[in-house]
Design a protein around this motif. Structure first.
Motif, PDB file in Angstrom:
ATOM      1  N   TRP A 192       0.855  -1.202   0.000  1.00  0.00           N
ATOM      2  CA  TRP A 192       0.000   0.000   0.000  1.00  0.00           C
ATOM      3  C   TRP A 192       0.886   1.244   0.000  1.00  0.00           C
ATOM      4  N   THR A 202      -4.766   0.089   3.947  1.00  0.00           N
ATOM      5  CA  THR A 202      -5.435  -0.857   3.046  1.00  0.00           C
ATOM      6  C   THR A 202      -4.406  -1.894   2.593  1.00  0.00           C
ATOM      7  N   THR A 346      -7.823   8.830  -5.412  1.00  0.00           N
ATOM      8  CA  THR A 346      -7.620   7.401  -5.103  1.00  0.00           C
ATOM      9  C   THR A 346      -8.938   6.742  -4.701  1.00  0.00           C
ATOM     10  N   ARG A 349     -11.637   5.379  -7.129  1.00  0.00           N
ATOM     11  CA  ARG A 349     -11.463   4.091  -7.841  1.00  0.00           C
ATOM     12  C   ARG A 349     -12.232   3.012  -7.118  1.00  0.00           C
ATOM     13  N   ALA A 352     -15.317  -2.157 -11.015  1.00  0.00           N
ATOM     14  CA  ALA A 352     -16.114  -2.366 -12.231  1.00  0.00           C
ATOM     15  C   ALA A 352     -17.017  -1.194 -12.614  1.00  0.00           C
ATOM     16  N   PRO A 353     -16.462   0.007 -12.792  1.00  0.00           N
ATOM     17  CA  PRO A 353     -17.323   1.131 -13.185  1.00  0.00           C
ATOM     18  C   PRO A 353     -17.977   0.945 -14.551  1.00  0.00           C
TER      19      PRO A 353
HETATM   20  C1  LIG Z   1      -8.939   3.216  -0.380  1.00  0.00           C
HETATM   21  C2  LIG Z   1      -9.530   1.891  -0.722  1.00  0.00           C
HETATM   22  C3  LIG Z   1      -9.907   1.029   0.282  1.00  0.00           C
HETATM   23  C4  LIG Z   1     -10.433  -0.223  -0.010  1.00  0.00           C
HETATM   24  N1  LIG Z   1     -10.811  -1.045   1.014  1.00  0.00           N
HETATM   25  C5  LIG Z   1     -11.381  -2.235   0.743  1.00  0.00           C
HETATM   26  C6  LIG Z   1     -11.838  -3.092   1.791  1.00  0.00           C
HETATM   27  O1  LIG Z   1     -11.746  -2.757   2.973  1.00  0.00           O
HETATM   28  N2  LIG Z   1     -12.381  -4.281   1.467  1.00  0.00           N
HETATM   29  C7  LIG Z   1     -12.481  -4.699   0.174  1.00  0.00           C
HETATM   30  O2  LIG Z   1     -12.999  -5.781  -0.067  1.00  0.00           O
HETATM   31  N3  LIG Z   1     -12.043  -3.929  -0.845  1.00  0.00           N
HETATM   32  C8  LIG Z   1     -11.505  -2.708  -0.597  1.00  0.00           C
HETATM   33  N4  LIG Z   1     -11.066  -1.912  -1.616  1.00  0.00           N
HETATM   34  C9  LIG Z   1     -11.041  -2.460  -2.968  1.00  0.00           C
HETATM   35  C10 LIG Z   1     -12.290  -2.082  -3.751  1.00  0.00           C
HETATM   36  O3  LIG Z   1     -13.414  -2.745  -3.247  1.00  0.00           O
HETATM   37  C11 LIG Z   1     -12.088  -2.457  -5.210  1.00  0.00           C
HETATM   38  O4  LIG Z   1     -11.632  -3.761  -5.317  1.00  0.00           O
HETATM   39  C12 LIG Z   1     -11.116  -1.560  -5.865  1.00  0.00           C
HETATM   40  O5  LIG Z   1     -11.347  -0.245  -5.513  1.00  0.00           O
HETATM   41  C13 LIG Z   1     -11.257  -1.763  -7.347  1.00  0.00           C
HETATM   42  O6  LIG Z   1     -10.654  -0.712  -8.027  1.00  0.00           O
HETATM   43  P1  LIG Z   1     -10.102  -0.914  -9.471  1.00  0.00           P
HETATM   44  O7  LIG Z   1      -9.951   0.453 -10.061  1.00  0.00           O
HETATM   45  O8  LIG Z   1      -8.936  -1.824  -9.473  1.00  0.00           O
HETATM   46  O9  LIG Z   1     -11.369  -1.637 -10.178  1.00  0.00           O
HETATM   47  P2  LIG Z   1     -11.527  -2.584 -11.369  1.00  0.00           P
HETATM   48  O10 LIG Z   1     -12.851  -3.243 -11.203  1.00  0.00           O
HETATM   49  O11 LIG Z   1     -10.347  -3.486 -11.623  1.00  0.00           O
HETATM   50  O12 LIG Z   1     -11.624  -1.544 -12.550  1.00  0.00           O
HETATM   51  C14 LIG Z   1     -10.525  -1.005 -13.252  1.00  0.00           C
HETATM   52  C15 LIG Z   1     -10.951  -0.806 -14.693  1.00  0.00           C
HETATM   53  O13 LIG Z   1     -11.120  -2.096 -15.333  1.00  0.00           O
HETATM   54  C16 LIG Z   1     -12.464  -2.256 -15.777  1.00  0.00           C
HETATM   55  N5  LIG Z   1     -12.794  -3.664 -15.567  1.00  0.00           N
HETATM   56  C17 LIG Z   1     -13.247  -4.246 -14.426  1.00  0.00           C
HETATM   57  N6  LIG Z   1     -13.426  -5.560 -14.634  1.00  0.00           N
HETATM   58  C18 LIG Z   1     -13.058  -5.817 -15.902  1.00  0.00           C
HETATM   59  C19 LIG Z   1     -13.020  -7.002 -16.717  1.00  0.00           C
HETATM   60  N7  LIG Z   1     -13.375  -8.188 -16.221  1.00  0.00           N
HETATM   61  N8  LIG Z   1     -12.596  -6.890 -17.996  1.00  0.00           N
HETATM   62  C20 LIG Z   1     -12.210  -5.692 -18.499  1.00  0.00           C
HETATM   63  N9  LIG Z   1     -12.230  -4.539 -17.795  1.00  0.00           N
HETATM   64  C21 LIG Z   1     -12.652  -4.618 -16.512  1.00  0.00           C
HETATM   65  C22 LIG Z   1     -13.274  -1.287 -14.957  1.00  0.00           C
HETATM   66  O14 LIG Z   1     -14.505  -0.925 -15.556  1.00  0.00           O
HETATM   67  C23 LIG Z   1     -12.302  -0.114 -14.851  1.00  0.00           C
HETATM   68  O15 LIG Z   1     -12.299   0.635 -16.048  1.00  0.00           O
HETATM   69  C24 LIG Z   1     -10.571  -0.639  -1.358  1.00  0.00           C
HETATM   70  C25 LIG Z   1     -10.222   0.253  -2.394  1.00  0.00           C
HETATM   71  C26 LIG Z   1      -9.725   1.515  -2.090  1.00  0.00           C
HETATM   72  C27 LIG Z   1      -9.380   2.463  -3.210  1.00  0.00           C
END
Ligand SMILES: Cc1cc2nc3c(=O)[nH]c(=O)nc-3n(C[C@H](O)[C@H](O)[C@H](O)COP(=O)(O)OP(=O)(O)OC[C@H]3O[C@@H](n4cnc5c(N)ncnc54)[C@H](O)[C@@H]3O)c2cc1C
Length: 378
Positions: A192, A202, A346, A349, A352-353
């Motif tokens: 982190w 986190t 941050t 994010r 799955a937006p």
């Molecule tokens: C500060 C912070 C604290 C957190 N704390 C916790 C917690 O306590 N517990 C917990 O469980 N989680 C926690 N999380 C994690 C959170 O729940 C998400 O897992 C995380 O924020 C996902 O972000 P990402 O941008 O990687 O998303 P992703 O879903 O990976 O998205 C990134 C990009 O990829 C796209 N995408 C997603 N899936 C696919 C696919 N299959 N194929 C193609 N494109 C795809 C999306 O639309 C987006 O454009 C935390 C996150 C943050 C930022």
């Protein structure tokens, strides 16, 4: 058991909003000092406990204030927004705590409810840890012990009651389990090294060998709709608080520097206010739709998905406008905008937006009746 100077009290929901004001003001003052790798808002969490906010989401009648069960969840929305405006890291932690207690209330048996609500009242910080790596995620073995890790787990090393999802070997549908953790154990925060939200701790938590203290509901209840996707309104409320904080830092800068009379600066501030107030309306309506339980699940989920993205868009817009208005000063450490911008960028994010947008669009396309009536209860 957390070391609390005195027993936290519970309090009625309107008092929760006043308490959140106070906690947020203190958290805002401390947030810069907590902004470091391995940072954690320990004093702010203690404030939440002392103010009764850790106990407040426990249902009324079971020792809490039932925060979140008031009409439209309006007080919970205000509390999450306020805490997020004081410190997004604290807001993230508090949202996880609220989520866990709501899941206990929805799926817990009488004995587990009694025990876990008592622990929330005693000052334990709860969290919900669902995210895990593609390989090595959490498994509940036949001997009743866990093996594997959770990733991106906020409050790692600090949360003492974690609601985790875990699969039985060979099964797809996860179970909801609660584990008891000692502070400072099993957490690895080395990955982190984030741009923002550094104080949210986190990290990765290795739960191997632990036996859960409670099991909530049945397989896949964690994903039951509308509460799984609909619950996103809560993080949107915290994000809204973060957007407010950025907006206020920007507004304050213009007032302080006497640059606010410039028409370009005014126009940007006006555009930012539209984005901020639009996000506020979305969050209030989403909270109400989830709380009222009057619409089919897919309608509620579609609206909350739109809310997520509207709030994300508002956040990105306000960030861009504020950075353009303030200029280089806003990128220098010590300027109020600097950390607030990193934290918000941050925390915007979320998972799955793209799917949230296209899922909402597909639900709208499939629905009968005029768009104007889609989210009106009949
Ligand atoms: C500060 C912070 C604290 C957190 N704390 C916790 C917690 O306590 N517990 C917990 O469980 N989680 C926690 N999380 C994690 C959170 O729940 C998400 O897992 C995380 O924020 C996902 O972000 P990402 O941008 O990687 O998303 P992703 O879903 O990976 O998205 C990134 C990009 O990829 C796209 N995408 C997603 N899936 C696919 C696919 N299959 N194929 C193609 N494109 C795809 C999306 O639309 C987006 O454009 C935390 C996150 C943050 C930022």
């Amino acid at each position: 058991m957390p070391d609390l100077a005195f027993r936290p009290k519970s309090l009625p929901a309107p008092d929760a909003v006043a308490a959140a004001h106070r906690v947020a003001a203190l958290a805002a003052r401390r947030a810069d000092a907590q902004d470091c790798d391995d940072g954690f808002p320990a004093e702010d969490v203690a404030d939440l406990a002392r103010a009764g906010l850790l106990a407040a989401p426990v249902p009324a009648g079971e020792g809490g204030a039932g925060l979140g069960t008031e009409p439209g969840a309006a007080d919970l929305a205000a509390v999450l927004r306020l805490v997020g405006s004081g410190s997004l890291a604290l807001g993230r932690l508090y949202e996880g705590h609220v989520n866990a207690l709501q899941l206990v209330a929805r799926y817990g048996g009488p004995g587990d409810r009694r025990a876990l609500f008592a622990e929330a009242r005693a000052g334990h910080l709860f969290g919900v840890w669902n995210t895990e790596p593609a390989a090595g995620g959490l498994v509940l073995a036949g001997d009743g012990r866990l093996a594997g890790v959770k990733t991106f787990a906020s409050g790692a090393g600090h949360v003492t009651r974690a609601l985790v999802t875990a699969r039985r070997p060979g099964e797809e549908a996860p179970l909801m389990l609660v584990v008891a953790l000692e502070p400072g154990t099993r957490a690895d925060l080395s990955a982190w090294r984030a741009q923002g939200m550094r104080a949210s701790a986190t990290g990765t938590v290795d739960l191997t060998g632990l036996a859960p203290m409670a099991r909530l509901g049945g397989p896949d209840d964690y994903h039951r709709q509308p509460h799984f996707s609909g619950g996103a309104w809560r993080f949107a409320a915290v994000q809204l608080g973060g957007i407010e904080a950025v907006f206020e830092a920007w507004r304050g800068h213009l007032a302080r520097t006497g640059r606010g009379d410039d028409p370009h600066q005014l126009a940007r501030l006006g555009e930012g206010a539209i984005a901020l107030e639009g996000a506020r309306l979305f969050v209030a309506r989403a909270a109400g739709l989830v709380a009222d339980e009057a619409l089919p699940a897919e309608r509620v989920v579609a609206f909350v998905d739109l809310t997520r993205l509207a709030v994300e868009r508002a956040g990105l817009e306000v960030l861009g406008l504020a950075q353009r208005s303030v200029g280089l000063q806003g990128f220098l450490r010590g300027h109020p905008l600097e950390r607030l911008s990193r934290d918000l960028a941050t925390y915007l994010r979320q998972p799955a937006p793209d799917r949230a947008l296209t899922g909402a669009a597909a639900a709208i396309l499939a629905a009968e009746g005029p768009m104007a009536a889609l989210w009106e209860a009949r």
